[in-house]
Scaffold this motif. Structure first.
Motif, PDB file in Angstrom:
ATOM      1  N   THR A  19       0.835  -1.189   0.000  1.00 46.24           N
ATOM      2  CA  THR A  19       0.000   0.000   0.000  1.00 46.24           C
ATOM      3  C   THR A  19       0.873   1.243   0.000  1.00 46.24           C
ATOM      4  O   THR A  19       1.731   1.413   0.867  1.00 46.24           O
ATOM      5  CB  THR A  19      -0.934   0.034   1.222  1.00 46.24           C
ATOM      6  N   LEU A  20       0.653   2.099  -0.975  1.00 45.02           N
ATOM      7  CA  LEU A  20       1.345   3.370  -1.060  1.00 45.02           C
ATOM      8  C   LEU A  20       0.468   4.470  -0.490  1.00 45.02           C
ATOM      9  O   LEU A  20      -0.757   4.418  -0.589  1.00 45.02           O
ATOM     10  CB  LEU A  20       1.701   3.699  -2.508  1.00 45.02           C
ATOM     11  N   SER A  21       1.102   5.467   0.106  1.00 44.71           N
ATOM     12  CA  SER A  21       0.391   6.605   0.669  1.00 44.71           C
ATOM     13  C   SER A  21       0.908   7.891   0.056  1.00 44.71           C
ATOM     14  O   SER A  21       2.092   8.008  -0.265  1.00 44.71           O
ATOM     15  CB  SER A  21       0.571   6.666   2.193  1.00 44.71           C
ATOM     16  N   CYS A  22       0.020   8.834  -0.109  1.00 46.74           N
ATOM     17  CA  CYS A  22       0.371  10.165  -0.580  1.00 46.74           C
ATOM     18  C   CYS A  22      -0.180  11.175   0.409  1.00 46.74           C
ATOM     19  O   CYS A  22      -1.403  11.333   0.519  1.00 46.74           O
ATOM     20  CB  CYS A  22      -0.191  10.412  -1.980  1.00 46.74           C
ATOM     21  N   ALA A  23       0.700  11.828   1.142  1.00 41.85           N
ATOM     22  CA  ALA A  23       0.293  12.852   2.092  1.00 41.85           C
ATOM     23  C   ALA A  23       0.103  14.168   1.365  1.00 41.85           C
ATOM     24  O   ALA A  23       0.984  14.613   0.627  1.00 41.85           O
ATOM     25  CB  ALA A  23       1.338  12.988   3.198  1.00 41.85           C
ATOM     26  N   VAL A  24      -1.048  14.781   1.586  1.00 42.11           N
ATOM     27  CA  VAL A  24      -1.422  16.005   0.896  1.00 42.11           C
ATOM     28  C   VAL A  24      -1.414  17.162   1.878  1.00 42.11           C
ATOM     29  O   VAL A  24      -2.008  17.085   2.957  1.00 42.11           O
ATOM     30  CB  VAL A  24      -2.818  15.875   0.255  1.00 42.11           C
ATOM     31  N   SER A  25      -0.763  18.238   1.522  1.00 39.43           N
ATOM     32  CA  SER A  25      -0.744  19.435   2.355  1.00 39.43           C
ATOM     33  C   SER A  25      -0.859  20.669   1.475  1.00 39.43           C
ATOM     34  O   SER A  25      -0.716  20.602   0.258  1.00 39.43           O
ATOM     35  CB  SER A  25       0.523  19.497   3.209  1.00 39.43           C
ATOM     36  N   GLY A  26      -1.116  21.799   2.112  1.00 42.15           N
ATOM     37  CA  GLY A  26      -1.303  23.036   1.379  1.00 42.15           C
ATOM     38  C   GLY A  26      -2.776  23.364   1.251  1.00 42.15           C
ATOM     39  O   GLY A  26      -3.527  23.277   2.221  1.00 42.15           O
ATOM     40  N   ARG A  27      -3.209  23.695   0.049  1.00 43.88           N
ATOM     41  CA  ARG A  27      -4.589  24.089  -0.201  1.00 43.88           C
ATOM     42  C   ARG A  27      -5.469  22.855  -0.378  1.00 43.88           C
ATOM     43  O   ARG A  27      -6.009  22.597  -1.463  1.00 43.88           O
ATOM     44  CB  ARG A  27      -4.656  25.001  -1.413  1.00 43.88           C
ATOM     45  N   THR A  28      -5.616  22.102   0.719  1.00 46.18           N
ATOM     46  CA  THR A  28      -6.333  20.836   0.659  1.00 46.18           C
ATOM     47  C   THR A  28      -7.839  20.997   0.516  1.00 46.18           C
ATOM     48  O   THR A  28      -8.546  20.017   0.286  1.00 46.18           O
ATOM     49  CB  THR A  28      -6.033  19.995   1.904  1.00 46.18           C
ATOM     50  N   PHE A  29      -8.344  22.216   0.654  1.00 46.95           N
ATOM     51  CA  PHE A  29      -9.771  22.442   0.538  1.00 46.95           C
ATOM     52  C   PHE A  29     -10.234  22.530  -0.907  1.00 46.95           C
ATOM     53  O   PHE A  29     -11.434  22.514  -1.172  1.00 46.95           O
ATOM     54  CB  PHE A  29     -10.169  23.728   1.287  1.00 46.95           C
ATOM     55  N   GLU A  30      -9.318  22.624  -1.823  1.00 49.81           N
ATOM     56  CA  GLU A  30      -9.687  22.710  -3.229  1.00 49.81           C
ATOM     57  C   GLU A  30     -10.122  21.357  -3.761  1.00 49.81           C
ATOM     58  O   GLU A  30      -9.790  20.312  -3.207  1.00 49.81           O
ATOM     59  CB  GLU A  30      -8.522  23.267  -4.045  1.00 49.81           C
ATOM     60  N   THR A  31     -10.859  21.365  -4.839  1.00 49.65           N
ATOM     61  CA  THR A  31     -11.391  20.146  -5.438  1.00 49.65           C
ATOM     62  C   THR A  31     -10.395  19.620  -6.472  1.00 49.65           C
ATOM     63  O   THR A  31     -10.456  19.977  -7.650  1.00 49.65           O
ATOM     64  CB  THR A  31     -12.758  20.395  -6.075  1.00 49.65           C
ATOM     65  N   TYR A  32      -9.520  18.754  -6.019  1.00 52.22           N
ATOM     66  CA  TYR A  32      -8.501  18.181  -6.878  1.00 52.22           C
ATOM     67  C   TYR A  32      -8.932  16.842  -7.461  1.00 52.22           C
ATOM     68  O   TYR A  32      -9.770  16.140  -6.899  1.00 52.22           O
ATOM     69  CB  TYR A  32      -7.197  17.953  -6.106  1.00 52.22           C
ATOM     70  N   ALA A  33      -8.339  16.507  -8.576  1.00 55.07           N
ATOM     71  CA  ALA A  33      -8.240  15.134  -9.016  1.00 55.07           C
ATOM     72  C   ALA A  33      -6.888  14.618  -8.544  1.00 55.07           C
ATOM     73  O   ALA A  33      -5.853  15.235  -8.827  1.00 55.07           O
ATOM     74  CB  ALA A  33      -8.352  15.029 -10.533  1.00 55.07           C
ATOM     75  N   MET A  34      -6.890  13.523  -7.805  1.00 50.05           N
ATOM     76  CA  MET A  34      -5.669  12.954  -7.252  1.00 50.05           C
ATOM     77  C   MET A  34      -5.344  11.672  -7.991  1.00 50.05           C
ATOM     78  O   MET A  34      -6.119  10.715  -7.945  1.00 50.05           O
ATOM     79  CB  MET A  34      -5.826  12.674  -5.759  1.00 50.05           C
ATOM     80  N   GLY A  35      -4.216  11.652  -8.665  1.00 50.99           N
ATOM     81  CA  GLY A  35      -3.851  10.522  -9.498  1.00 50.99           C
ATOM     82  C   GLY A  35      -2.589   9.824  -9.040  1.00 50.99           C
ATOM     83  O   GLY A  35      -1.760  10.379  -8.313  1.00 50.99           O
ATOM     84  N   TRP A  36      -2.466   8.579  -9.467  1.00 53.19           N
ATOM     85  CA  TRP A  36      -1.243   7.803  -9.303  1.00 53.19           C
ATOM     86  C   TRP A  36      -0.698   7.467 -10.686  1.00 53.19           C
ATOM     87  O   TRP A  36      -1.447   7.020 -11.562  1.00 53.19           O
ATOM     88  CB  TRP A  36      -1.481   6.511  -8.518  1.00 53.19           C
ATOM     89  N   PHE A  37       0.588   7.693 -10.857  1.00 55.74           N
ATOM     90  CA  PHE A  37       1.304   7.343 -12.070  1.00 55.74           C
ATOM     91  C   PHE A  37       2.494   6.479 -11.702  1.00 55.74           C
ATOM     92  O   PHE A  37       2.912   6.442 -10.541  1.00 55.74           O
ATOM     93  CB  PHE A  37       1.785   8.590 -12.811  1.00 55.74           C
ATOM     94  N   ARG A  38       3.051   5.805 -12.689  1.00 59.08           N
ATOM     95  CA  ARG A  38       4.271   5.046 -12.465  1.00 59.08           C
ATOM     96  C   ARG A  38       5.168   5.163 -13.683  1.00 59.08           C
ATOM     97  O   ARG A  38       4.709   5.371 -14.797  1.00 59.08           O
ATOM     98  CB  ARG A  38       3.979   3.576 -12.154  1.00 59.08           C
ATOM     99  N   GLN A  39       6.463   5.025 -13.444  1.00 54.14           N
ATOM    100  CA  GLN A  39       7.431   5.131 -14.524  1.00 54.14           C
ATOM    101  C   GLN A  39       8.541   4.111 -14.312  1.00 54.14           C
ATOM    102  O   GLN A  39       9.274   4.183 -13.331  1.00 54.14           O
ATOM    103  CB  GLN A  39       8.015   6.536 -14.606  1.00 54.14           C
ATOM    104  N   ALA A  40       8.644   3.176 -15.243  1.00 58.45           N
ATOM    105  CA  ALA A  40       9.700   2.186 -15.229  1.00 58.45           C
ATOM    106  C   ALA A  40      10.887   2.712 -16.028  1.00 58.45           C
ATOM    107  O   ALA A  40      10.729   3.586 -16.885  1.00 58.45           O
ATOM    108  CB  ALA A  40       9.200   0.870 -15.822  1.00 58.45           C
ATOM    109  N   PRO A  41      12.079   2.190 -15.774  1.00 60.51           N
ATOM    110  CA  PRO A  41      13.262   2.650 -16.507  1.00 60.51           C
ATOM    111  C   PRO A  41      13.080   2.527 -18.014  1.00 60.51           C
ATOM    112  O   PRO A  41      12.667   1.486 -18.519  1.00 60.51           O
ATOM    113  CB  PRO A  41      14.372   1.726 -16.006  1.00 60.51           C
TER     114      PRO A  41
END
Length: 128
Positions: A19-41
């Motif tokens: 399980t991966l986690s992404c901690a969000v800080s700053g303007r957290t009240f805005e309506t974001y789309a939160m995505g996960w990406f990955r990049q292999a070599p």
């Protein structure tokens, strides 16, 4: 501005879960789309999943390539976005990034260039 910090990566064996986690800080009240990406070599950055950050109903969307093995979720009270990865295979080995853009409704973007805010990435390595 919003700041994103990934954690939870590591070395696992094929078939394991992580399980991966992404901690969000700053303007957290805005309506974001939160995505996960990955990049292999040697490969382009690849879309994995996305979810709306706003309070209320969730609208997760996944890349076909993960074959239903991953689940994205959010906890607004803790300011964390999760990526639960099951049945990992060596092809999942990559640096995983969380990313965000301000979402005004409609279909989510899957192109990395559409996302404005990025974390530093966390390495996931799956051995055979």
């Amino acid at each position: 501005q919003v700041q994103l910090v990934e954690s939870g990566g590591g070395l696992v064996q094929a078939g394991d879960s992580l399980t991966l986690s992404c901690a969000v800080s700053g303007r957290t009240f805005e309506t974001y789309a939160m995505g996960w990406f990955r990049q292999a070599p040697g490969k382009e950055r690849e879309f994995v999943a996305v979810i709306n950050w706003s309070i209320g109903m969730t609208f997760p969307y996944y890349a076909n390539s993960i074959k239903g093995r991953f689940t994205i979720s959010r906890d607004n009270a803790k300011n964390i976005v999760y990526l639960q990865m099951n049945s990992l295979i060596p092809e999942d080995t990559a640096v995983y990034y969380c990313a965000a853009y301000i979402w005004r409704g409609g279909d989510f973007y899957t192109e990395a260039q559409r996302y404005d805010f990025w974390g530093q990435g966390t390495q996931v390595t799956v051995s055979s």
